[in-house]
Scaffold this motif. Structure first.
Motif, PDB file in Angstrom:
ATOM      1  N   ASP A   1      73.804  50.402  85.629  1.00 48.13           N
ATOM      2  CA  ASP A   1      75.101  49.847  84.691  1.00 48.13           C
ATOM      3  C   ASP A   1      76.250  49.265  85.363  1.00 48.13           C
ATOM      4  O   ASP A   1      77.148  49.008  84.933  1.00 48.13           O
TER       5      ASP A   1
ATOM      6  N   ARG B   1      78.184  46.436  83.791  1.00 50.61           N
ATOM      7  CA  ARG B   1      78.438  46.316  82.338  1.00 50.61           C
ATOM      8  C   ARG B   1      79.975  47.057  82.002  1.00 50.61           C
ATOM      9  O   ARG B   1      80.443  47.540  82.843  1.00 50.61           O
TER      10      ARG B   1
ATOM     11  N   ALA C   1      75.546  45.344  77.534  1.00 59.52           N
ATOM     12  CA  ALA C   1      74.304  45.359  77.967  1.00 59.52           C
ATOM     13  C   ALA C   1      73.428  44.341  77.426  1.00 59.52           C
ATOM     14  O   ALA C   1      73.580  43.981  76.318  1.00 59.52           O
TER      15      ALA C   1
END
Length: 315
Positions: free
Chosen positions: A266, A269, A303
């Motif tokens: 992640d 993001r 994402a």
């Protein structure tokens, strides 16, 4: 001659709780100070977070999904894009007893759901490794300057998450062939007197579950500068974090899925910038204090594959 201070610490704690059983945590750490200007420390810690009362004992909340939420709903299947994903979905529907040519073509039936706590939850557990190098300038007494760099590596297992019924149903039928997804343990299609037209999913059990693991590693850098003038004291401190990895795996490897669910990074993001920086500058003179603070986050984005939100002006 090679150390001004060498210190080793260790600790162990046993916790016995009637709701989730026993957990043992421990810590091992060391500090090596070469002199008053250079020091190195490192520690390895384990910890746990017990599931709270809501996660364990929230009363079941009855609900329902619309019939067209069934992944085997024939009108939706007819509009789906051909490919391996659709082939996997069709095979799972057939295995569960759904007719993807007739289901829902005449009418739809609501899908009962239940969302609540889970008394059998395990505690979340973690392991963390840190290593810190601290440097202070030795050249002059005119000002103080110190820099600390800390490497961190943290892993959390058995994370407690609340799963919603719609996500459970979709993941069950789309993630793995042969209904091997762990989500399928919470989905049943056993309606009494079902026909190909109305054999919708009969029940979905949602709520809190222990899922996979999360890891984070990176570098923290902090600095501190202080200097006294005739009528002015100046202080400047900064804190920076470089996040190298922020990984999450929703479900670990199991007999049904030897690889587990996908591992997602992640970093970059929304909510997980690669770099963060904070600065505080303070000046004191007489009865006056002046403070200037600033913060910086590196760019983040949604994402891949998810649409950006549409922002509109509404009067």
């Amino acid at each position: 001659s090679w150390a001004e201070l060498l210190q080793v610490d260790a600790a162990v704690r046993l916790t016995d709780d009637e709701n989730f059983g026993e957990e043992t945590v421990y810590k091992v750490g060391a500090l090596w100070r070469l002199n008053e200007y250079v020091a190195f420390s490192s520690a390895f810690n384990t910890s746990f977070r017990a599931p709270n009362l809501r996660e364990q004992f929230l009363a079941d909340q009855a609900g329902a999904l619309p019939g067209n939420s069934d992944p085997c709903y024939a009108p939706s299947i007819a509009l789906a894009t051909p490919g391996p994903g659709l082939d996997r979905l069709l095979a799972n529907c057939l295995l569960s007893g759904a007719d993807t040519l007739l289901l829902g073509t005449s009418f739809t039936v609501a899908i009962p759901t239940s969302t609540g706590g889970a008394a059998g939850l395990n505690p979340e557990t973690s392991e963390s490794l840190t290593a810190t190098l601290t440097l202070s300038q030795p050249w002059t007494d005119q000002f103080d300057l110190s820099v600390a760099m800390t490497y961190f590596d943290i892993t959390i297992k058995d994370t407690v998450r609340a799963l919603d019924p719609g996500s459970i149903v979709s993941r069950c039928y789309n993630d793995q062939p042969n209904l091997a997804s762990p989500f399928c343990d919470r989905v049943s299609r056993n309606r009494a007197n079902a026909t190909p037209l109305n054999n919708f999913i009969g029940f979905v059990r949602a709520g809190f579950v222990n899922t996979g693991e999360e890891t984070a590693n990176g570098l923290d850098i902090t600095t501190r500068f202080a200097m006294d003038f005739d009528r002015l004291t100046l202080n400047w401190s900064t804190a920076s974090t470089y996040m190298k990895e922020r990984l999450s795996q929703e479900f670990p490897p199991s007999e049904a899925d030897l690889n587990g669910s996908a591992i997602v990074n992640d970093v970059g993001r929304i909510g997980n910038p690669e770099w963060t920086f904070q600065s505080t500058i303070g000046a004191s003179f007489g009865n006056w204090d002046l403070v200037f603070q600033s913060r910086y986050w590196s760019d983040t984005e949604f994402a891949e594959g998810l649409p950006n939100p549409v922002i509109t002006d509404v009067d």
